[in-house]
Structures are given as C-alpha cells and as structure tokens.
Scaffold this motif. Structure first.
Motif, PDB file in Angstrom:
ATOM      1  N   HIS A   1      40.703  33.063  45.102  1.00 15.70           N
ATOM      2  CA  HIS A   1      39.738  31.961  45.045  1.00 15.70           C
ATOM      3  C   HIS A   1      40.156  30.937  43.995  1.00 15.70           C
ATOM      4  O   HIS A   1      41.128  31.111  43.265  1.00 15.70           O
ATOM      5  CB  HIS A   1      38.314  32.474  44.784  1.00 15.70           C
ATOM      6  CG  HIS A   1      38.031  32.895  43.370  1.00 15.70           C
ATOM      7  ND1 HIS A   1      36.759  33.069  42.879  1.00 15.70           N
ATOM      8  CD2 HIS A   1      38.867  33.179  42.325  1.00 15.70           C
ATOM      9  CE1 HIS A   1      36.820  33.439  41.616  1.00 15.70           C
ATOM     10  NE2 HIS A   1      38.071  33.516  41.257  1.00 15.70           N
TER      11      HIS A   1
ATOM     12  N   CYS B   1      40.716  29.025  36.085  1.00 12.90           N
ATOM     13  CA  CYS B   1      40.093  29.364  37.378  1.00 12.90           C
ATOM     14  C   CYS B   1      40.093  28.179  38.340  1.00 12.90           C
ATOM     15  O   CYS B   1      39.858  28.351  39.539  1.00 12.90           O
ATOM     16  CB  CYS B   1      38.673  29.868  37.165  1.00 12.90           C
ATOM     17  SG  CYS B   1      38.622  31.447  36.316  1.00 12.90           S
TER      18      CYS B   1
ATOM     19  N   HIS C   1      44.024  31.990  42.598  1.00  9.39           N
ATOM     20  CA  HIS C   1      44.412  33.234  41.931  1.00  9.39           C
ATOM     21  C   HIS C   1      43.604  34.358  42.571  1.00  9.39           C
ATOM     22  O   HIS C   1      42.591  34.117  43.232  1.00  9.39           O
ATOM     23  CB  HIS C   1      44.152  33.161  40.418  1.00  9.39           C
ATOM     24  CG  HIS C   1      42.707  32.989  40.081  1.00  9.39           C
ATOM     25  ND1 HIS C   1      42.088  31.764  40.042  1.00  9.39           N
ATOM     26  CD2 HIS C   1      41.745  33.892  39.801  1.00  9.39           C
ATOM     27  CE1 HIS C   1      40.816  31.911  39.737  1.00  9.39           C
ATOM     28  NE2 HIS C   1      40.568  33.195  39.591  1.00  9.39           N
TER      29      HIS C   1
ATOM     30  N   HIS D   1      41.725  38.350  42.746  1.00  4.23           N
ATOM     31  CA  HIS D   1      40.990  39.391  42.026  1.00  4.23           C
ATOM     32  C   HIS D   1      40.969  40.659  42.869  1.00  4.23           C
ATOM     33  O   HIS D   1      40.923  40.590  44.100  1.00  4.23           O
ATOM     34  CB  HIS D   1      39.537  38.978  41.784  1.00  4.23           C
ATOM     35  CG  HIS D   1      39.373  37.894  40.778  1.00  4.23           C
ATOM     36  ND1 HIS D   1      39.468  38.117  39.429  1.00  4.23           N
ATOM     37  CD2 HIS D   1      39.127  36.576  40.917  1.00  4.23           C
ATOM     38  CE1 HIS D   1      39.278  36.991  38.785  1.00  4.23           C
ATOM     39  NE2 HIS D   1      39.065  36.025  39.660  1.00  4.23           N
TER      40      HIS D   1
ATOM     41  N   GLU E   1      34.216  41.556  39.102  1.00  2.00           N
ATOM     42  CA  GLU E   1      35.338  40.635  39.287  1.00  2.00           C
ATOM     43  C   GLU E   1      36.538  41.089  38.458  1.00  2.00           C
ATOM     44  O   GLU E   1      37.683  40.935  38.872  1.00  2.00           O
ATOM     45  CB  GLU E   1      34.919  39.218  38.887  1.00  2.00           C
ATOM     46  CG  GLU E   1      35.885  38.155  39.351  1.00  2.00           C
ATOM     47  CD  GLU E   1      35.314  36.771  39.131  1.00  2.00           C
ATOM     48  OE1 GLU E   1      35.048  36.079  40.129  1.00  2.00           O
ATOM     49  OE2 GLU E   1      35.124  36.383  37.963  1.00  2.00           O
TER      50      GLU E   1
HETATM   51 NI    NI Z   1      38.766  34.058  39.386  1.00  2.00          NI
END
Ligand code: NI
Length: 138
Positions: free
Chosen positions: A18, A37, A43, A45, A128
């Motif tokens: 995301h 972010c 990137h 998760h 997360e």
């Molecule tokens: Ni993230």
C-alpha cells in the motif's frame, strides 16, 4: 455449558502492498504527513488479523461457530481480495479510501460482519507490524 457465551478466535496472515496518500494534497504535504508511507513505489506489510467471534455454545454441537466455516469466510472475504495485492491499485475498496490500518480494519469488519449471522458479536484486530495494531469496533 450450552448457552454460555464464549469468544472464539481465528488468527490469519496476509501480505499486501500500500501507499498512504491523500489525492487532494500536494506531494510535499503527503510526504510531510505520511513520511515513507507516502513513497510512490509502495511498500508491503505482513498483516496479521485476529478475528474474534462471540456467541452462545450450541447445545447440539458444543460449538459457538464451526471454525471451518469461519476459516472459509475469512479466506473468501480477506485473502481472495487482499492477499498479495496492492491495496491502492487492485482493490476497489481503497480506490478512494486511504489504506491506513484504521480504514483497513473497518473495511474487513464490514465484510466479515455481512457474512456472519446476527446472533454473533464480532471484533477484529489488524496487526500492521509487531508493534502497531488496530481494533474495531471499540
Ligand atoms: Ni505501510
């Protein structure tokens, strides 16, 4: 024991990419608020999801919910939609919704809620990272 309310948990993991980004802001503003972010190349998760279903023990089965059924529902609603996908690009749920942990946990809750009988209470926790997690409803 039948009639007693018990919480049943299932833990699953899924992987997704995301980017946190507000389309109506400048790139500079996005970088300021979301930092790395907001990286335009996205990137990933390794998300973990804890699903908590609360209900009464059925006297005939001794179950609150059949965990095979719960497993299948999570597979269909979470893995089939999100696992190994880019949340921003591949998932219509996040076309106009920033895929923060807060928004993802609410989206997943709504999908699972719609698949469970009304007699159940549902609460989910989305991890997360090892240190950051989100819970809904509160
Ligand atoms: Ni993230």
């Amino acid at each position: 024991m039948s009639g007693n309310r018990v919480a049943v948990f299932r833990k699953v993991t899924f992987n997704a990419a995301h980017r946190l980004y507000n389309k109506s802001w400048s790139d500079e503003q996005n970088r300021k608020v979301f930092g790395l972010c907001a990286n335009e190349h996205y990137h990933g998760h390794n998300y973990r999801l804890d699903v908590k279903v609360i209900g009464e023990i059925d006297p005939e089965t001794g179950y609150v919910i059949n965990l095979d059924d719960l497993k299948r529902i999570i597979q269909e609603e979470v893995h089939n939609r999100f696992d190994h996908h880019n949340l921003n690009l591949d998932c219509p749920e996040f076309k106009d919704l920033n895929p923060t942990g807060e928004n993802i946990v609410v989206v997943i809750y709504q999908m699972l809620r719609a698949r469970l009988e009304a007699k159940y209470d549902l609460q989910i926790r989305l991890w997360e990272t090892e240190r950051n997690y989100f819970e809904y409803p509160v």
